[in-house]
Design a protein around this motif. Structure first.
Motif, PDB file in Angstrom:
ATOM      1  N   ASN A  88     -43.701  52.246 -30.042  1.00  0.00           N
ATOM      2  CA  ASN A  88     -42.133  53.012 -30.023  1.00  0.00           C
ATOM      3  C   ASN A  88     -41.096  51.327 -29.568  1.00  0.00           C
ATOM      4  O   ASN A  88     -41.278  51.184 -28.447  1.00  0.00           O
ATOM      5  CB  ASN A  88     -42.237  54.104 -29.466  1.00  0.00           C
TER       6      ASN A  88
ATOM      7  N   ASP B 115     -38.068  51.904 -29.505  1.00  0.00           N
ATOM      8  CA  ASP B 115     -36.817  52.184 -28.788  1.00  0.00           C
ATOM      9  C   ASP B 115     -36.899  51.178 -27.248  1.00  0.00           C
ATOM     10  O   ASP B 115     -36.451  51.096 -26.248  1.00  0.00           O
ATOM     11  CB  ASP B 115     -36.496  53.189 -28.344  1.00  0.00           C
ATOM     12  N   ILE B 116     -38.348  52.210 -26.625  1.00  0.00           N
ATOM     13  CA  ILE B 116     -39.357  51.633 -25.293  1.00  0.00           C
ATOM     14  C   ILE B 116     -38.882  50.653 -25.049  1.00  0.00           C
ATOM     15  O   ILE B 116     -38.532  49.501 -23.605  1.00  0.00           O
ATOM     16  CB  ILE B 116     -40.617  52.707 -25.164  1.00  0.00           C
ATOM     17  N   TYR B 117     -39.765  49.662 -26.129  1.00  0.00           N
ATOM     18  CA  TYR B 117     -40.347  48.551 -26.191  1.00  0.00           C
ATOM     19  C   TYR B 117     -38.935  47.582 -25.716  1.00  0.00           C
ATOM     20  O   TYR B 117     -38.557  46.981 -25.054  1.00  0.00           O
ATOM     21  CB  TYR B 117     -41.013  47.818 -27.344  1.00  0.00           C
TER      22      TYR B 117
ATOM     23  N   LYS C   9     -35.464  48.914 -24.638  1.00  0.00           N
ATOM     24  CA  LYS C   9     -35.524  48.705 -23.436  1.00  0.00           C
ATOM     25  C   LYS C   9     -35.937  48.268 -21.874  1.00  0.00           C
ATOM     26  O   LYS C   9     -35.220  48.123 -21.654  1.00  0.00           O
ATOM     27  CB  LYS C   9     -35.329  50.830 -23.362  1.00  0.00           C
TER      28      LYS C   9
ATOM     29  N   ILE D 295     -44.204  50.510 -19.212  1.00  0.00           N
ATOM     30  CA  ILE D 295     -43.732  51.348 -19.755  1.00  0.00           C
ATOM     31  C   ILE D 295     -44.126  53.245 -18.839  1.00  0.00           C
ATOM     32  O   ILE D 295     -43.360  54.345 -18.269  1.00  0.00           O
ATOM     33  CB  ILE D 295     -44.675  52.219 -21.002  1.00  0.00           C
TER      34      ILE D 295
ATOM     35  N   GLU E 152     -42.111  53.060 -15.191  1.00  0.00           N
ATOM     36  CA  GLU E 152     -40.937  53.299 -16.291  1.00  0.00           C
ATOM     37  C   GLU E 152     -40.417  54.559 -16.002  1.00  0.00           C
ATOM     38  O   GLU E 152     -39.662  55.509 -15.817  1.00  0.00           O
ATOM     39  CB  GLU E 152     -40.295  52.594 -17.488  1.00  0.00           C
TER      40      GLU E 152
ATOM     41  N   GLU F  60     -40.456  56.829 -18.348  1.00  0.00           N
ATOM     42  CA  GLU F  60     -39.880  57.472 -19.752  1.00  0.00           C
ATOM     43  C   GLU F  60     -41.157  58.009 -20.915  1.00  0.00           C
ATOM     44  O   GLU F  60     -41.060  59.305 -21.595  1.00  0.00           O
ATOM     45  CB  GLU F  60     -39.368  57.254 -20.620  1.00  0.00           C
TER      46      GLU F  60
ATOM     47  N   ALA G  93     -45.967  56.544 -25.840  1.00  0.00           N
ATOM     48  CA  ALA G  93     -45.568  55.305 -26.404  1.00  0.00           C
ATOM     49  C   ALA G  93     -46.272  54.051 -26.816  1.00  0.00           C
ATOM     50  O   ALA G  93     -45.816  53.791 -27.828  1.00  0.00           O
ATOM     51  CB  ALA G  93     -44.640  54.184 -25.147  1.00  0.00           C
TER      52      ALA G  93
END
Length: 434
Positions: free
Chosen positions: A151, A153-155, A157, A176, A179, A181, A264
């Protein structure tokens, strides 16, 4: 029978088209699949360009192998081309049912750039396994290998980069997970798919399930120290950074977790790409990218092959064999493969790039697909592959759910694999237990 009917694509006539002029009509046994329409589009273009006819007998996946078996064993085959899944290749090759392509057209070889998916287009009859130096038995028609999905977006962030090693993948997954999410990594560890999913870990650690040691001889090596390191990595990813109940996650659950944004990262087949980019099925359209699978300790990369190869049966007339090869050769040309991708298919060449396809973001998977396809391996290259996979799956799954240690699981898998090989006529040696 399904007559080819789809939107035509304008392609340049090349050497393959020249070979394909004035051929008798042919019939092909093929599976119902998400990529069928793209293949039909290419058949439609072939007919338009050459005037030749290709009739498709479309069958659900579960019934296709039986149709192929019945046809290739008959006195006169019903099909001039049979589409063979990677899991069935060793059975069909070893039975001597297909005509080597060099016999159909003297000296024929795959066009440069066409992938062999771990030499699975070629068969060494004496050794009873796939081998690049063996007879060329077919032309790939749809590629399907595993890639690393992540993902973006997650990377972004978390400031992560696509991992180059398993240790880096583990570190990304833990970051991840911490975090909170999304799950850091989604395994595919259900019993029906764990052997296939574990294969890249095993082979990238320079290990294997077994190795052919000569005619009718096999060395079972799945319980080597290198294999133990691979399974420890697999279990760690599945249990420390993934969803609850990892031993129950099959391909459908894996794709759903990615598509909903709950997962993710995952290692999955490239065929999942279309679903992840479908706005009707995915919440992460445009937010998923694909990468080369991580390398093992010595830099080895491996991806599980899951492709389709079209073969020409021996029990059809020579003129039909030549017509079948003319179509397959036409299909494998680079310009047709570019159109195949545009129509929604997965290419069978490693030399198609984003430049060939333009700047459409929907094709951003091509680079990762091509890289992984060049490292494709067949984990169980013998006719009883399905039986062997089922035999080992229970132990590997039990390692993931904590009922066995990785060492115990590999020792049991080795014993079960040796039993399958011995029951099928192999003289087997096996490593001592870990």
């Amino acid at each position: 029978m399904l007559r080819a009917c789809a939107a035509a694509f304008i392609v340049a006539a090349g050497a393959g088209a020249a070979l394909a002029q004035s051929q008798p009509p042919i019939t092909m046994a093929i599976n119902q699949s998400p990529w069928l329409n793209s293949f039909v589009a290419m058949v439609d273009e072939y007919e338009k360009e050459t005037g030749n006819k290709v009739e498709l007998d479309v069958t659900p996946f579960g019934g296709l192998l039986e149709k192929i078996r019945n046809s290739v064993r008959g006195a006169q085959g019903a099909y001039d081309i049979v589409n063979v899944n990677s899991l069935w290749l060793s059975e069909i090759y070893s039975g001597g049912f297909l005509a080597p392509l060099g016999d159909v057209q003297a000296g024929y070889g795959l066009p440069e750039g066409v992938l062999t998916y771990g030499d699975t287009t070629n068969w060494d009859a004496e050794a009873g396994t796939f081998a690049g130096g063996g007879a060329l038995m077919g032309v790939p028609v749809n590629g399907n290998v595993q890639v690393l999905y992540y993902n973006t977006d997650i990377y972004a962030k978390l400031g992560l980069q696509p991992p180059k090693t398993w240790d880096e993948l583990l570190a990304n997954a833990q970051a991840i997970q911490n975090e909170g999410e999304a799950y850091g990594f989604v395994p595919r560890a259900a019993r029906d798919s764990i052997v296939y999913n574990f294969t890249p870990y095993l082979f990238s650690h320079d290990a294997a399930f077994f190795r052919i040691a000569g005619s009718g001889k096999a060395d079972v090596v799945v319980n080597s120290p290198e294999a133990l390191k691979a399974l420890e990595t697999y279990v760690k990813l599945a249990t420390e950074s993934g969803p609850p109940g990892p031993g129950n996650i099959a391909q459908g659950e894996l794709i759903q977790l990615l598509a909903t944004g709950k997962g993710a990262q995952a290692i999955a087949v490239i065929a999942a790409w279309g679903q992840l980019e479908d706005p009707n099925a995915s919440r992460v359209v445009g937010k998923i990218d694909a990468a080369l699978l991580p390398a093992g300790p010595a830099g080895t990369v491996a991806s599980s092959a899951g492709h389709w190869v079209a073969g020409i049966p021996r029990n059809v007339p020579p003129e039909k064999q030549k017509a079948a090869l003319a179509f397959l050769d036409w299909f494998a040309a680079k310009e047709r493969q570019v159109d195949y991708v545009r129509a929604g298919g997965v290419p069978v060449r490693g030399d198609i790039t984003g430049a060939d396809l333009g700047d459409d973001a929907a094709f951003r998977f091509i680079g990762a697909y091509s890289q992984n396809a060049q490292h494709a391996v067949m984990g169980l290259p013998f006719a009883q592959a399905a039986e062997a996979s089922d035999a080992m799956a229970l132990s590997l799954n039990r390692a993931v759910i904590g009922e066995m240690t990785p060492a115990q699981a590999l020792n049991q898998a080795a014993a079960d694999l040796a039993g399958v090989l011995e029951r099928n006529g192999f003289a087997v040696t096996k490593l001592p237990d870990l």
